[in-house]
Design an enzyme around this catalytic site. Structure first.
Site, PDB file in Angstrom:
ATOM      1  N   TRP A   1     -13.013 -30.337  26.507  1.00  0.00           N
ATOM      2  CA  TRP A   1     -12.776 -28.899  26.517  1.00  0.00           C
ATOM      3  C   TRP A   1     -11.369 -28.639  27.078  1.00  0.00           C
ATOM      4  O   TRP A   1     -10.976 -29.236  28.084  1.00  0.00           O
ATOM      5  CB  TRP A   1     -13.830 -28.185  27.385  1.00  0.00           C
TER       6      TRP A   1
ATOM      7  N   ASP B   1     -14.126  -9.155  22.612  1.00  0.00           N
ATOM      8  CA  ASP B   1     -14.773 -10.465  22.812  1.00  0.00           C
ATOM      9  C   ASP B   1     -16.141 -10.282  23.479  1.00  0.00           C
ATOM     10  O   ASP B   1     -16.731  -9.191  23.466  1.00  0.00           O
ATOM     11  CB  ASP B   1     -13.823 -11.375  23.615  1.00  0.00           C
TER      12      ASP B   1
ATOM     13  N   ARG C   1     -23.938 -23.604  30.517  1.00  0.00           N
ATOM     14  CA  ARG C   1     -23.435 -22.217  30.581  1.00  0.00           C
ATOM     15  C   ARG C   1     -24.614 -21.239  30.639  1.00  0.00           C
ATOM     16  O   ARG C   1     -24.608 -20.201  29.999  1.00  0.00           O
ATOM     17  CB  ARG C   1     -22.533 -21.897  29.389  1.00  0.00           C
TER      18      ARG C   1
ATOM     19  N   ASP D   1     -18.775 -17.906  17.892  1.00  0.00           N
ATOM     20  CA  ASP D   1     -18.599 -18.870  18.990  1.00  0.00           C
ATOM     21  C   ASP D   1     -19.822 -19.791  19.115  1.00  0.00           C
ATOM     22  O   ASP D   1     -20.909 -19.505  18.576  1.00  0.00           O
ATOM     23  CB  ASP D   1     -18.384 -18.098  20.303  1.00  0.00           C
TER      24      ASP D   1
ATOM     25  N   ASN E   1     -21.084 -22.266  22.425  1.00  0.00           N
ATOM     26  CA  ASN E   1     -20.589 -22.688  23.732  1.00  0.00           C
ATOM     27  C   ASN E   1     -21.412 -23.733  24.473  1.00  0.00           C
ATOM     28  O   ASN E   1     -21.333 -23.811  25.702  1.00  0.00           O
ATOM     29  CB  ASN E   1     -20.391 -21.457  24.618  1.00  0.00           C
TER      30      ASN E   1
ATOM     31  N   ASP F   1      -9.291 -23.219  24.120  1.00  0.00           N
ATOM     32  CA  ASP F   1      -9.246 -22.205  25.175  1.00  0.00           C
ATOM     33  C   ASP F   1      -8.003 -22.389  26.042  1.00  0.00           C
ATOM     34  O   ASP F   1      -7.683 -21.524  26.852  1.00  0.00           O
ATOM     35  CB  ASP F   1     -10.495 -22.298  26.064  1.00  0.00           C
TER      36      ASP F   1
HETATM   37  C1  GLA Z   1     -15.648 -19.251  24.645  1.00  0.00           C
HETATM   38  C2  GLA Z   1     -14.422 -18.949  23.809  1.00  0.00           C
HETATM   39  C3  GLA Z   1     -13.553 -17.918  24.486  1.00  0.00           C
HETATM   40  C4  GLA Z   1     -14.370 -16.677  24.746  1.00  0.00           C
HETATM   41  C5  GLA Z   1     -15.609 -17.024  25.558  1.00  0.00           C
HETATM   42  C6  GLA Z   1     -16.522 -15.831  25.697  1.00  0.00           C
HETATM   43  O1  GLA Z   1     -15.317 -19.964  25.782  1.00  0.00           O
HETATM   44  O2  GLA Z   1     -13.706 -20.099  23.529  1.00  0.00           O
HETATM   45  O3  GLA Z   1     -12.442 -17.610  23.694  1.00  0.00           O
HETATM   46  O4  GLA Z   1     -14.739 -16.081  23.525  1.00  0.00           O
HETATM   47  O5  GLA Z   1     -16.356 -18.065  24.965  1.00  0.00           O
HETATM   48  O6  GLA Z   1     -17.667 -16.110  26.392  1.00  0.00           O
END
Ligand code: GLA
Length: 726
Positions: A201, A368, A445, A480, A482, A550
């Site tokens: 990451w 977002d 998360r 997304d 995650n 990110d």
């Molecule tokens: C991920 C994405 C970020 C943002 C967050 C929101 O980490 O890569 O750009 O959108 O989620 O929770």
């Protein structure tokens, strides 16, 4: 036709403008690989199946009247398991007797113009049948009745081909698929290096280069996604190959789940390379009459070095992978609120973002994470895709109207494959997440992964998304993902099908993405997985751009973008200017211009000087858009090889424009820097936009230009734009 079959010698020859790929149907219908490499004029290559001597301890087939032939030694096109070939197999099926001996031989073939789609899976496509030629070869295991249809498609003009496999259970007994690799190439030597892209990451796709050694060398994912950690890309290149010299074979899997890319050097110093779904964690029950499709592997060959390999991938993907409205037209320059606000924002605050953005010339605001359910931290809310009207100060439609009234487009964030432990959806349907009964579910998360192998789950999520997305004009969606998959099981599948969950999950994701792109064909989708954790061709089929990382630090972005460019074009890389501390806004912009450009910060916080820079960057974005998005990339100085500088260049297809960027990572001892450009027309004359000096293409490529050494400091950068005199 770029695919020819010599029926006398039973040899297939698949040609592109620069490569040949040749194989033969040998005695007993063995499918024997002969050659892949620079284009050759004929098919007199049958001697290539031998390995210079009788191979002791390698089994023979008593029916083959050739003592030098052994399945263990001879290069093979789609080698099975446990039937004389001890190298890594491409195909293994456990039959109803319980053993997994597998051996498919040639039955028949057809050659036709065009390229078929793969049911349920993304794949390269053609718009006209004259853009590619396909060979469909039917092979069968005569003992079990299992068939493998091998698909080879040749993109003649682009030096590229694809391979995939359709397995058909043509027997009356259920069988278990254990390995169904998408491609297998047997190289004659091991005088190669292997290139792969590793990471984590915030630091995706670093280039790693290793000499091939005897035995097996593997990169793979078993995380349920293609992953930050290894990318489904690999290349086999000549030892010492550079950007401009040497044979380079690139492999890339059009798949977003568990993959494997593996090379094995055997006793005869030959190298077998396979790529496909990772057999670890995979299995599939195939009932009589049913079919299983492998994902597609893309293969690029060039004799002209690693740089040209990348450019072929880029051309191929821009034309034959990226789809939809946003394939050819200019994508909106966006501003995203995530790094500025996290989930702590209000509708009014975002309206001021949009106002400032409009003043600066930005096209679109992206809201977002945090606009739905009880989502005020990453501990809750995923799965509850109902608009938080209190936060937005009204309905979504009212909010979007305010944004649109400013002349700004609107985009929104989703994480459709996830469910928070603290959510109404989880309370109502605890069995809708991927899990194994009786075993603690790992949390990541604070969330679980929805069981997308289930149609009811997919229908529900798609329905909830449709309700929101159809209420107002949404121009863009950030999809997304995650976390990765653990305790992989589905409450909806019987015990003997639990091994299918990984792959069914990916198919389920593709199903929802397919529905979404069909329901909202004008909406631009940007993929994301904690940055670039699912940066793969499977995702690019549905979303023309992917948030690359990110990590928005421009100096760290250099390795990320250099690595990503191994096979993915600039237009696919989401790249934003952020408020991160290292380097000034000039360099942040110069680095972000490489990809699909945008901002990720609070525009209210700009100083007047920064606003001036941003306005200039917006102009540059428009001016250089075509050369970056549709031009050829040349990596001039790689940050993987040089700690002081990185430089790259885009050249338009007609060679009339070139954009050179150089970033000083750490001020070098030698202050003067001549950079030699590449890919120009030596006979054309080019004006340097900044100095109005005119240079021949030959001079720019052979002597280069000297970049200023005044004002050079760590993190400074230069952009130079050259246009040919008509
Ligand atoms: C991920 C994405 C970020 C943002 C967050 C929101 O980490 O890569 O750009 O959108 O989620 O929770």
């Amino acid at each position: 036709m770029s695919i020819a079959f010599d029926s006398e010698k039973r040899i297939f020859k698949l040609d592109t403008a620069t490569s040949s790929y040749i194989f033969q149907i040998y005695e007993q219908d063995y499918i024997v690989h002969l050659y892949y490499g620079a284009k050759i004029p004929d098919n007199n290559v049958v001697g290539l199946k031998y390995r210079g001597g009788f191979p002791s301890f390698s089994p023979n087939n008593i029916k083959v009247d050739d003592w030098m032939f052994s399945p263990d030694v001879t290069p093979m096109e789609y080698p099975g398991e446990g039937t004389g070939d001890f190298r890594i197999s491409a195909f293994a099926v456990r039959n109803s007797d319980g053993n997994n001996s597998t051996d498919v031989r040639y039955v028949s073939h057809k050659i036709y113009a065009g390229k078929p789609a793969i049911d349920g899976l993304p794949a390269l496509y053609v718009e006209n049948d004259d853009e590619a030629t396909t060979l469909e070869l039917l092979a069968e295991d005569s003992v079990t009745g299992v068939q493998a249809v091998l698909y080879f498609t040749v993109f003649e003009k682009l030096g590229a081909m694809t391979r995939s496999v359709k397995v058909i259970n043509n027997s009356d007994k259920t069988v278990q698929l254990e390995r169904v690799m998408s491609t297998c190439v047997d190289f004659h030597t091991h005088d190669y290096e292997m290139l792969t892209l590793y990471g984590r990451w915030g630091k995706e796709r670093s280039l790693e280069r290793r000499a091939l050694a005897h035995g097996r060398q593997l990169v793979s994912s078993k995380r349920g996604s293609s992953s930050h950690h290894q990318n489904p890309f690999g290349a086999i290149v000549d030892k010492g190959a550079t950007e401009d010299y040497g044979n380079a074979y690139g492999f890339n899997l059009v798949y977003s789940g568990n993959f494997a890319f593996e090379a094995e050097v055997n006793q005869f110093a030959g190298t077998r390379v396979i790529m496909g779904i990772n057999p670890e964690g995979f299995g599939w029950t195939l009932e009589p009459g049913s079919v299983f499709n492998s994902p597609e592997a893309v293969m690029v060959y060039t004799p002209d070095g690693i740089g040209e390999m990348s450019r072929i991938f880029h051309r191929l993907y821009r034309k034959h992978l990226i789809r939809g409205k946003w394939k050819d037209i200019k994508r909106p320059l966006l501003i995203n609120n995530w790094e500025a606000t996290g989930m702590d924002f209000t509708g009014d605050q975002l309206v001021t973002f949009a106002q400032r953005a409009k003043e600066l010339g930005i096209d679109m605001l992206v809201m977002d994470d945090g606009w739905f359910g009880d989502r005020n931290s990453d501990r809750s809310g995923l799965g509850d895709w109902q608009v938080n009207e209190e936060k937005l100060g009204g309905t979504l439609a009212e909010f979007v109207d305010k944004i649109n009234a400013l002349g700004i487009k609107f985009g929104i964030w989703y994480e459709p494959e996830m469910i928070s432990r603290d959510s109404n959806l989880y309370r109502a349907h605890p069995d809708w997440c991927i899990h194994v009964p009786g075993r603690e579910k790992s949390i990541a998360r604070h969330q679980y992964v929805l069981d997308y192998s289930r149609q009811d789950v997919r229908d529900y999520i798609f329905g909830e998304m449709y309700k929101v997305l159809s209420t107002c004009k949404i121009d863009y969606l950030k999809w997304d993902f995650n976390r990765n998959l653990t305790e992989v099981g589905s409450a909806a599948l019987p015990a003997d099908r639990q091994k299918e969950v990984f792959h069914r999950f990916v198919l389920g994701t593709y199903d929802v993405m397919d529905r979404l792109t069909k329901a909202f064909p004008d909406m631009l989708i940007e993929n994301c997985s904690g940055g670039g954790g699912r940066f793969d061709p499977g995702m690019l089929y549905f979303s023309p751009q992917i948030w690359t990382s990110d990590n928005t630090d421009p100096l760290e972005r250099l390795t990320i973008q250099f690595g990503t460019s191994m096979c993915y074009p600039a237009s696919t890389m989401g790249a934003h200017v952020s408020a991160c501390r290292r380097t000034g806004y000039d360099t942040k912009g110069n680095v972000a211009l490489w990809g699909s450009f945008g901002y990720e910060l609070d525009p209210n916080k700009f100083t007047d000087e920064e606003k001036r820079i941003v306005k200039r960057q917006v102009k540059e974005y428009h001016k250089y858009y075509d050369v970056i998005h549709f031009g050829d990339l040349y990596r001039l100085i790689s940050p993987f090889e040089n700690n002081n500088r990185a430089a790259w260049e885009f050249v338009s297809e007609d060679k009339n424009e070139a954009l050179l960027t150089c970033v000083v990572i750490s001020r070098p001892a030698d202050t003067a820097l001549f950079i030699k450009l590449k890919g120009l027309d030596p006979d054309k004359y080019y004006v340097d936009d900044e100095t109005d000096e005119v240079y021949s293409g030959a001079l720019l490529m052979n002597a280069g230009i000297c970049l200023p050494n005044e004002g050079v400091s760590d993190g400074s950068s230069f952009i130079r734009y050259f246009k040919s005199l008509k």
